[in-house]
Design a protein around this motif. Structure first.
Motif, PDB file in Angstrom:
ATOM      1  N   PRO A 482      -7.388 -10.008 -13.818  1.00  0.00           N
ATOM      2  CA  PRO A 482      -7.382  -9.101 -15.021  1.00  0.00           C
ATOM      3  C   PRO A 482      -7.163  -7.786 -14.554  1.00  0.00           C
ATOM      4  CG  PRO A 482      -9.528  -9.748 -14.605  1.00  0.00           C
ATOM      5  CD  PRO A 482      -8.585 -10.305 -13.442  1.00  0.00           C
ATOM      6  N   PHE A 483      -6.807  -7.241 -13.435  1.00  0.00           N
ATOM      7  CA  PHE A 483      -6.421  -6.123 -13.332  1.00  0.00           C
ATOM      8  C   PHE A 483      -7.564  -5.118 -13.064  1.00  0.00           C
ATOM      9  CE2 PHE A 483      -2.679  -7.604 -15.355  1.00  0.00           C
ATOM     10  CZ  PHE A 483      -1.724  -7.419 -14.310  1.00  0.00           C
ATOM     11  N   THR A 484      -8.748  -5.599 -12.162  1.00  0.00           N
ATOM     12  CA  THR A 484      -9.965  -4.920 -12.307  1.00  0.00           C
ATOM     13  C   THR A 484     -10.147  -4.423 -10.704  1.00  0.00           C
ATOM     14  OG1 THR A 484     -11.253  -7.020 -11.700  1.00  0.00           O
ATOM     15  CG2 THR A 484     -11.069  -6.191 -13.927  1.00  0.00           C
ATOM     16  N   LYS A 487     -10.978  -7.214  -8.582  1.00  0.00           N
ATOM     17  CA  LYS A 487      -9.773  -8.267  -8.360  1.00  0.00           C
ATOM     18  C   LYS A 487      -9.065  -7.725  -7.363  1.00  0.00           C
ATOM     19  CE  LYS A 487      -7.093 -11.640  -8.944  1.00  0.00           C
ATOM     20  NZ  LYS A 487      -7.520 -13.245  -8.908  1.00  0.00           N
ATOM     21  N   GLU A 488      -8.878  -6.378  -7.331  1.00  0.00           N
ATOM     22  CA  GLU A 488      -8.086  -5.639  -6.209  1.00  0.00           C
ATOM     23  C   GLU A 488      -8.649  -5.882  -4.609  1.00  0.00           C
ATOM     24  OE1 GLU A 488      -5.674  -1.460  -5.881  1.00  0.00           O
ATOM     25  OE2 GLU A 488      -7.810  -1.542  -7.047  1.00  0.00           O
ATOM     26  N   GLU A 489      -9.970  -5.838  -4.961  1.00  0.00           N
ATOM     27  CA  GLU A 489     -10.960  -5.919  -3.598  1.00  0.00           C
ATOM     28  C   GLU A 489     -10.679  -7.448  -3.010  1.00  0.00           C
ATOM     29  OE1 GLU A 489     -14.478  -4.678  -4.891  1.00  0.00           O
ATOM     30  OE2 GLU A 489     -14.476  -2.586  -4.124  1.00  0.00           O
ATOM     31  N   ALA A 490     -10.601  -8.113  -4.055  1.00  0.00           N
ATOM     32  CA  ALA A 490     -10.678  -9.703  -3.574  1.00  0.00           C
ATOM     33  C   ALA A 490      -9.164 -10.079  -2.993  1.00  0.00           C
ATOM     34  CB  ALA A 490     -10.923 -10.726  -4.748  1.00  0.00           C
ATOM     35  N   LEU A 491      -8.209  -9.381  -3.771  1.00  0.00           N
ATOM     36  CA  LEU A 491      -6.872  -9.742  -3.115  1.00  0.00           C
ATOM     37  C   LEU A 491      -6.533  -9.238  -1.877  1.00  0.00           C
ATOM     38  CD1 LEU A 491      -4.789  -9.053  -6.501  1.00  0.00           C
ATOM     39  CD2 LEU A 491      -4.882 -10.947  -5.305  1.00  0.00           C
ATOM     40  N   TRP A 492      -6.984  -7.940  -1.464  1.00  0.00           N
ATOM     41  CA  TRP A 492      -6.960  -7.304  -0.162  1.00  0.00           C
ATOM     42  C   TRP A 492      -7.978  -8.107   0.735  1.00  0.00           C
ATOM     43  CZ3 TRP A 492      -3.030  -5.080   1.117  1.00  0.00           C
ATOM     44  CH2 TRP A 492      -2.522  -3.849   0.386  1.00  0.00           C
ATOM     45  N   SER A 493      -8.805  -8.771   0.306  1.00  0.00           N
ATOM     46  CA  SER A 493      -9.777  -9.338   1.385  1.00  0.00           C
ATOM     47  C   SER A 493      -9.094 -10.418   2.054  1.00  0.00           C
ATOM     48  CB  SER A 493     -11.206  -9.874   0.452  1.00  0.00           C
ATOM     49  OG  SER A 493     -10.715 -10.772  -0.502  1.00  0.00           O
ATOM     50  N   VAL A 494      -8.087 -11.293   1.250  1.00  0.00           N
ATOM     51  CA  VAL A 494      -7.441 -12.193   2.110  1.00  0.00           C
ATOM     52  C   VAL A 494      -5.944 -11.987   2.501  1.00  0.00           C
ATOM     53  CG1 VAL A 494      -8.622 -13.870   0.789  1.00  0.00           C
ATOM     54  CG2 VAL A 494      -6.609 -13.087  -0.084  1.00  0.00           C
ATOM     55  N   GLU A 495      -5.600 -10.544   2.565  1.00  0.00           N
ATOM     56  CA  GLU A 495      -4.310 -10.063   3.046  1.00  0.00           C
ATOM     57  C   GLU A 495      -4.453  -9.566   4.344  1.00  0.00           C
ATOM     58  OE1 GLU A 495      -1.218 -10.442   2.493  1.00  0.00           O
ATOM     59  OE2 GLU A 495      -1.484 -10.365   0.380  1.00  0.00           O
ATOM     60  N   SER A 496      -3.292  -9.545   4.743  1.00  0.00           N
ATOM     61  CA  SER A 496      -3.104  -8.792   6.092  1.00  0.00           C
ATOM     62  C   SER A 496      -1.573  -8.265   6.431  1.00  0.00           C
ATOM     63  CB  SER A 496      -3.374 -10.040   7.501  1.00  0.00           C
ATOM     64  OG  SER A 496      -2.359 -11.106   7.202  1.00  0.00           O
ATOM     65  N   PHE A 596      -0.653   1.951   0.028  1.00  0.00           N
ATOM     66  CA  PHE A 596      -1.494   3.018   0.483  1.00  0.00           C
ATOM     67  C   PHE A 596      -2.415   3.618  -0.691  1.00  0.00           C
ATOM     68  CE2 PHE A 596      -1.974   7.753   0.527  1.00  0.00           C
ATOM     69  CZ  PHE A 596      -2.502   7.917   1.747  1.00  0.00           C
ATOM     70  N   TYR A 597      -1.920   3.805  -1.908  1.00  0.00           N
ATOM     71  CA  TYR A 597      -2.763   4.417  -2.961  1.00  0.00           C
ATOM     72  C   TYR A 597      -3.725   3.120  -3.432  1.00  0.00           C
ATOM     73  CZ  TYR A 597       0.562   8.299  -3.884  1.00  0.00           C
ATOM     74  OH  TYR A 597       1.429   9.241  -3.459  1.00  0.00           O
ATOM     75  N   SER A 598      -3.474   2.014  -3.420  1.00  0.00           N
ATOM     76  CA  SER A 598      -4.436   0.951  -3.685  1.00  0.00           C
ATOM     77  C   SER A 598      -5.571   0.868  -2.648  1.00  0.00           C
ATOM     78  CB  SER A 598      -3.785  -0.398  -3.686  1.00  0.00           C
ATOM     79  OG  SER A 598      -4.761  -1.468  -3.805  1.00  0.00           O
ATOM     80  N   LYS A 599      -5.397   1.066  -1.309  1.00  0.00           N
ATOM     81  CA  LYS A 599      -6.393   0.922  -0.326  1.00  0.00           C
ATOM     82  C   LYS A 599      -7.181   2.323  -0.493  1.00  0.00           C
ATOM     83  CE  LYS A 599      -5.791  -2.439   2.575  1.00  0.00           C
ATOM     84  NZ  LYS A 599      -6.923  -3.234   3.226  1.00  0.00           N
ATOM     85  N   MET A 600      -6.528   3.521  -0.946  1.00  0.00           N
ATOM     86  CA  MET A 600      -7.358   4.633  -1.112  1.00  0.00           C
ATOM     87  C   MET A 600      -8.048   4.701  -2.291  1.00  0.00           C
ATOM     88  SD  MET A 600      -5.569   8.460  -0.767  1.00  0.00           S
ATOM     89  CE  MET A 600      -4.745   8.575  -2.540  1.00  0.00           C
ATOM     90  N   GLN A 601      -7.622   4.030  -3.270  1.00  0.00           N
ATOM     91  CA  GLN A 601      -8.552   3.704  -4.379  1.00  0.00           C
ATOM     92  C   GLN A 601      -9.729   2.895  -4.252  1.00  0.00           C
ATOM     93  OE1 GLN A 601      -7.096   3.491  -8.732  1.00  0.00           O
ATOM     94  NE2 GLN A 601      -7.197   1.153  -7.947  1.00  0.00           N
ATOM     95  N   LEU A 602      -9.470   2.231  -3.332  1.00  0.00           N
ATOM     96  CA  LEU A 602     -10.715   1.465  -2.738  1.00  0.00           C
ATOM     97  C   LEU A 602     -11.791   2.201  -1.568  1.00  0.00           C
ATOM     98  CD1 LEU A 602      -9.276  -2.350  -2.738  1.00  0.00           C
ATOM     99  CD2 LEU A 602     -10.629  -1.199  -4.590  1.00  0.00           C
ATOM    100  N   GLY A 603     -11.363   3.388  -1.320  1.00  0.00           N
ATOM    101  CA  GLY A 603     -12.126   4.055  -0.529  1.00  0.00           C
ATOM    102  C   GLY A 603     -11.827   3.728   1.065  1.00  0.00           C
ATOM    103  N   LYS A 604     -10.680   3.147   1.357  1.00  0.00           N
ATOM    104  CA  LYS A 604     -10.472   2.681   2.793  1.00  0.00           C
ATOM    105  C   LYS A 604     -10.008   3.934   3.250  1.00  0.00           C
ATOM    106  CE  LYS A 604     -11.391  -1.462   1.758  1.00  0.00           C
ATOM    107  NZ  LYS A 604     -12.728  -1.977   2.119  1.00  0.00           N
ATOM    108  N   THR A 605     -10.063   3.984   4.683  1.00  0.00           N
ATOM    109  CA  THR A 605      -9.468   5.000   5.616  1.00  0.00           C
ATOM    110  C   THR A 605      -8.553   4.666   6.465  1.00  0.00           C
ATOM    111  OG1 THR A 605     -11.269   4.779   7.165  1.00  0.00           O
ATOM    112  CG2 THR A 605     -11.778   6.240   5.316  1.00  0.00           C
ATOM    113  N   ILE A 606      -7.569   5.541   6.984  1.00  0.00           N
ATOM    114  CA  ILE A 606      -6.761   5.181   7.672  1.00  0.00           C
ATOM    115  C   ILE A 606      -6.909   4.748   9.328  1.00  0.00           C
ATOM    116  CG2 ILE A 606      -4.407   6.105   8.800  1.00  0.00           C
ATOM    117  CD1 ILE A 606      -4.408   8.091   6.619  1.00  0.00           C
TER     118      ILE A 606
END
Length: 718
Positions: A482-484, A487-496, A596-606
């Motif tokens: 549902p675009f929350t 949900k964004e964090e969950a999708l990235w957690s299983v992504e590489s 890049f923007y999605s990661k940055m929105q979640l507070g991730k760093t390069i």
């Protein structure tokens, strides 16, 4: 046949001639206004009584409309006897209201003022004295009431005059009254008096305009503007003098009308040029009207600003407070009233109520009128797919963020309609429905500036579930429902970082190559000679290495026409495959950028995120003038380099050929890239985000040092 006057000529001529001969000071002399202001204010002693000025003004205005015909040539034949019957019927309802109490207590004062006008004007009294006398009579009333009562008093005289004039040819009673008033003479010589009647009529229009503006000041909402604070405190200082000049103009009109009664033909002819006072008064009142209208507009602007602040604060409170459902916020953010259907499906123009959003995830699509067709096309594909999937309970609502304070042109209207027609989801029916406070809110609170945003409101309370879901929408489509944020964090957690993430399902060839385990090379750049040399070398090396290598040109993000030309050359010369659809080229690079923007929105760093590092490398490839290539097999084996290194590596294949047989082609390629790498490099990164999108510091994906920050302004029309 000319009727004779029923009074001795000598008895009548003297005061009338004095009235015609008198030349008072110019009506529009501003030098007297300040000196007179105190005397005017001294007559003002309101006792708190309230008058419904609107209904009385309406009746008076109807008298003026019905009294003076568009042409008086047919008066003697009763041509206008039954004109205005329909309007008269409409007026009955208004009049009944007046008789039911509104005029109670006012009939006497209206009659009293009417007598003052008739007597003083017919006896040759000067307009100033008569005006001050009327102000004295009306001292207990507010300024707007003084005007309306004075105007009504004159309307009685004016209406009686024209009522008899319109009916005397056919009605015996009217005919008798007309003879006593010498009206047949007046009507017989109406051509000579046309200029005088027209001048009176123009002055009445000016009087009505000033009166309506002063009444508007009284209607201003006290919760947003007060008389003790500017701009209203400044505006009301002009009202007493404006009332004086308006009543004085009413007196001037009455004088012109009453002096006609009993005049002989010779006197009528002598008076035809005597319209200067009417014209002067009209000019004066128009100037007053313009000035008061400007002051009133300043008051309205002040009120609008106050209302916008109030609406803005209401929005802030709504998002902070607990809500029972999502509708209160949906209404506040889209359209708060219930008078129209504010939503419209763009492609079908079907109108809808905000109730269609109840208990659904709402995605507020924010953009200006420069949203690209590519953005709308790709988003439309996701949305149309979701309509056949009942598990996706969400709706998109487009809010066009436009600053309408600068006006709204036909060009903007056309752009809005063209964009709206592309959208299969709900849109705001028209940008004019959007509260200015909402535009301010999304800019200040949600940091909207130029780039399209998709703000997720949850179905329970309408709260912000994701400040910008556009990035996960580009990356995963409906899988992000549902675009929350969670949900964004969950999708990235299983992504590489893998080829499937990079290319998704952009091209059917890529899907088939990945499923069959082929080697895949994505490459880009604008130098067609390098492309020719690179594809030839890549094919030769693949042949020597005994691998099935498929090449795909993915273009650049910022030069459509250049990419279109290169695609044509690549296809014509059979250099490789390419993304023929330029929307696919746009989507490829938009997804990379969105990562890049999605990661940055979640507070991730390069520094700590491998995917962000690889994404920045890809974006630096796109931002450079050089070509580049990414070669992969399977999900995780990926080697990438700029043109110089990839060209050198392919030329030196015999050097690392043995490693390729022992380690595998891609691992050996990576190792040789590292051998060729030198500390000297110049990476350029172009991030088209605005405002809150851009971090204060970005480190180089190659060496880890902070990159210099520059501002770039670009106009690209291709």
């Amino acid at each position: 046949m000319t009727s004779r006057a029923l009074v001795p000529a000598a008895a009548h001529v003297k005061p009338t001639q004095q009235a015609l001969a008198r030349r008072e000071r110019p009506v529009f002399s501003l030098s007297d206004d300040h000196a007179m202001s105190k005397k005017i204010l001294d007559t003002h002693n309101p006792d708190g009584r309230e008058v419904d000025v609107n209904i009385i003004l309406h009746i008076a205005e109807e008298i003026f409309k019905q009294a003076y015909p568009s042409g008086i040539e047919g008066m003697l034949h009763g041509a206008h006897q039954h004109e205005g019957n329909i309007e008269a019927l409409k007026l009955e309802e208004k009049a009944s209201l007046a008789f039911d109490g509104i005029l109670e207590g006012l009939a006497y004062i209206i009659h009293k003022v009417s007598c003052e006008l008739t007597c003083k004007c017919s006896s040759g009294g000067d307009t100033h004295s008569t005006t001050m006398a009327i102000l004295g009579m009306l001292s207990g009333y507010q300024w707007d009431a003084k005007l309306v009562i004075s105007l009504s008093a004159f309307a009685v005289t004016y209406g009686e005059f024209w009522l008899v004039a319109q009916m005397f040819a056919t009605h015996p009673l009217a005919k008798s009254v007309a003879i006593l008033k010498q009206l047949p003479d007046i009507m017989e010589h109406q051509g000579s008096l046309r200029s005088r009647f027209d001048a009176i009529n123009e002055l009445i229009k000016a009087i009505l305009e000033v009166t309506k503006i002063i009444i508007e000041f009284k209607k201003l909402p006290s919760q947003y503007i007060t008389e003790d604070q500017p701009p209203l405190s400044v505006a009301i200082t002009h009202i007493p003098v404006a009332v004086y000049w308006t009543i004085k103009s009413i007196v001037a009109c009455a004088t012109q009308l009453t002096t006609l009664l009993g005049m002989s033909y010779d006197m009528i002819v002598a008076s035809t040029a005597d319209t200067w006072e009417m014209s002067s008064s009209t000019h004066k009142l128009r100037n007053i009207s313009e000035h008061l209208r400007a002051e009133l507009n300043r008051c309205y602007q002040h009120i609008q600003e106050k209302m916008h602040v109030e609406y803005y604060q209401m929005l802030v409170h709504l998002f902070e407070a607990t809500q029972f459902d999502n509708m209160k916020i949906n209404r506040a953010m889209i359209y708060i009233k219930d008078d129209i259907l504010p939503l419209e499906i763009g492609t079908t123009h079907t109108r809808a109520n905000i109730e269609v959003l109840r208990r659904k995830t709402v995605l507020l699509l924010l953009s200006d009128l420069d949203a690209s067709p590519e953005e709308i096309l790709v988003l439309s594909q996701f949305y149309i797919e979701s309509r056949s999937r009942p598990e996706f309970q969400y709706e998109i609502v487009w809010l066009p963020i436009v600053d309408r304070s600068k006006g709204w042109s036909d060009v903007q209207e056309q752009k809005f309609k063209e964009l709206q027609a592309l959208m299969p989801w709900y849109t705001l029916h028209h940008p004019s429905l959007l509260e200015p406070a909402i535009v301010k809110f999304v800019k200040e609170r949600w940091h909207f500036s130029k780039k399209m945003m998709l703000v997720t409101l949850d179905p329970q309370q309408g709260k912000v579930a994701c400040p910008n879901a556009i990035h996960m929408a580009w990356i995963w489509g409906n899988l992000a429902y549902p675009f929350t944020i969670s949900k964004e964090e969950a999708l990235w957690s299983v992504e590489s970082w893998r080829l499937e993430l990079v290319v998704d399902g952009i091209d059917q060839n890529l899907i088939e190559w990945m499923s069959s385990g082929r080697y895949i090379c994505l490459y880009g750049g604008e130098d067609i000679e390098w492309i020719r040399n690179f594809t030839k070398s890549a094919r030769n090396v693949a042949k020597k290495a005994g691998i099935d290598l498929q090449l795909m040109y993915v273009g650049k993000s910022n030069n459509k026409e250049r990419v279109r030309r290169i695609n044509s050359i690549v296809t014509a010369e059979n250099l490789s495959h390419c993304l023929m659809d330029l929307t696919s080229v746009w989507y490829f690079w938009t997804r990379i950028e969105s990562m890049f923007y999605s990661k940055m929105q979640l507070g991730k760093t390069i520094q700590d995120d491998k995917i962000m590092q690889e994404v920045l490398t890809m974006l630096s490839f796109d931002g450079s003038d050089q070509g580049w290539a990414l070669i992969s097999r399977g999900s995780f084996e990926m080697a990438r380099a700029k043109s110089e290194i990839i060209t050198k590596t392919l030329d030196d294949y015999t050097i690392w050929e043995e490693d390729a047989r022992l380690k595998g082609f891609v691992p050996a390629l990576i190792d040789y890239f590292l051998q060729l790498h030198t500390p000297q490099h110049c990476n350029r990164l172009i991030l088209p985000g605005l405002d809150g999108d851009i971090p204060e510091m970005i480190v180089c994906a190659e060496c880890g040092r902070p990159m210099e920050r520059f501002f770039m302004y670009r106009c690209c029309t291709d």
